[in-house]
Design a protein around this motif. Sequence first.
Motif, PDB file in Angstrom:
ATOM      1  N   TYR A   1       4.019   1.652  -0.136  1.00 42.34           N
ATOM      2  CA  TYR A   1       4.339   2.952  -0.745  1.00 42.34           C
ATOM      3  C   TYR A   1       4.030   4.103   0.209  1.00 42.34           C
ATOM      4  CZ  TYR A   1       4.445   6.835  -4.051  1.00 42.34           C
ATOM      5  OH  TYR A   1       4.739   8.020  -4.678  1.00 42.34           O
TER       6      TYR A   1
ATOM      7  N   THR B   1      10.254   5.169  -4.371  1.00 43.93           N
ATOM      8  CA  THR B   1      10.289   4.901  -2.935  1.00 43.93           C
ATOM      9  C   THR B   1      11.699   4.563  -2.473  1.00 43.93           C
ATOM     10  OG1 THR B   1       8.000   4.107  -2.997  1.00 43.93           O
ATOM     11  CG2 THR B   1       9.328   3.459  -1.098  1.00 43.93           C
TER      12      THR B   1
ATOM     13  N   VAL C   1       5.521  -3.555  -1.493  1.00 44.47           N
ATOM     14  CA  VAL C   1       5.615  -3.037  -2.861  1.00 44.47           C
ATOM     15  C   VAL C   1       6.073  -4.148  -3.803  1.00 44.47           C
ATOM     16  CG1 VAL C   1       6.874  -1.440  -4.353  1.00 44.47           C
ATOM     17  CG2 VAL C   1       5.998  -0.656  -2.138  1.00 44.47           C
TER      18      VAL C   1
END
Length: 499
Positions: free
Chosen positions: A112, A366, A466
């Motif tokens: 992230y 993101t 992630v």
Amino acid sequence: RRGRPVEALAVSPETTILAALAIPLAGALLIGLAGRVNDNLRETATLLTATVLIACVWSLFPEIYDGGRPSVRLAEVLPGIEIAFKVEPLGMLFAAMASGLWLVNSIYSIGYMRGNREKKQTRFYVMFAVSLAAAMGIAFSGNLFTLFLFYEMLTLSTYPLVSHKGDPATVRSARVYLGILISASIGLLLPAVIWTYAVAGTGDFTAGGILRGHIEGPQIGLLLGLFVFGAAKAAVMPVHRWLPAAMVAPTPVSALLHAVAVVKAGVFTIVKIIVYVFGVEFLFAEPSSGWLFYAAAFTIVAASVVALRQQNLKRLLAYSTIAQLSYVVMAAAILKPLAEVGAAMHMLAHSFGKITLFFAAGSIYTASKKTELGQLRGIGRRMPITMAAFTIGALSMIGVPPTAGFVSKWYILAGAFQADNYLALATIIASTALNAAYFLPIIYLAWFEKDNTPAGKEHGEAPPAVLLALIITALLTIGLFIYSAPVYELESQLVRGMK
């Protein structure tokens, strides 16, 4: 010496307790130094520290599971007031959960923070480690004084994380976060701690409580109120506004707030005080404590209704957290054995489910910079892993099998039946319907609506780190449904001998 028994080489539980406090602090120093060299070394230090903490904390589990209660007294600040630590089932669960999720959150943070090119990443990882040290101190606190010290340390160490972006709007929201939590703890929680020491002569956490025979009548309800609203991290209305305000933080911080440490420190504090300061049976016999159940039930329904009106995904999840936290408080306030076990179980179930939801929200941001519900049409086709994990987390918040939320709600409902508390049953049914009303449309929108991504802004999944963290927490949410027996056996020690 040759032939020395293996047992003689083992680290004592008392040393392990102190190591669990020292490891994150040492890690914070190591992370800060590594950050001066390069990013890869800094992140390696973070992952290594989190892994060592897991090994340390989880090594205590067998002894606590078998009934052991290791303790250590670090210092006497004033006569009768000590910094002391003691590991019991509730604290063991909190510490194991926080340490385990720190590693997963660290993996997520790497993807992230890099994916969004966040500034001041070294400070972020350092303060995260300090926050985990505070969480360990709260989990293993042996008395009210120690709990209060580390509770304040957690508030102060998370402020730089909430204000991480540094723009004026973020700083204003972070000041709301800090102002409410500090005002509540100094103005309400501290007087409650002092009052308890004054009347009971001790603040030690003791099975069955320490207040019987020292306080009676309306004073019990008043003292309970000071504790509950002083522990504002539990976000019982009306001391809940700090939680939506803190949504300005980066998503890994939101995950820390909602799943790893902060809000769990609040509900942990309330449950621990009910069990070890007041005593469940003592409170059950005192009508003046009955208001807590109604305050929690109101918070569950009211926060769910507010969540239903939100269009920003993170704000919706924030109000969902306020409601879910009060499940823990309401379960503790039912004051029956199965409900107390359900309160502990829901701490864990909510952590797994809600961290999955926040990880998914951060994954979406993101990859696509989308934050509003209306932007999620058809996103499940572009981000199938993210939205599959989101779906599992949402079903757990609703309480649908095979997810952890079903198990914890089952025990809370069983406790409500033990108490013949039909308002609790009605509250759980109503809030479950409300949870479904705001989560199921998101799932439908993501999987079954037509993709509305503008041409030229197509996107895929978030970075691999992630996705790895998302997969782990989604599997944990299902895993707790399948393997809940060890948690039940551990937490049932809290209420052994209760009627």
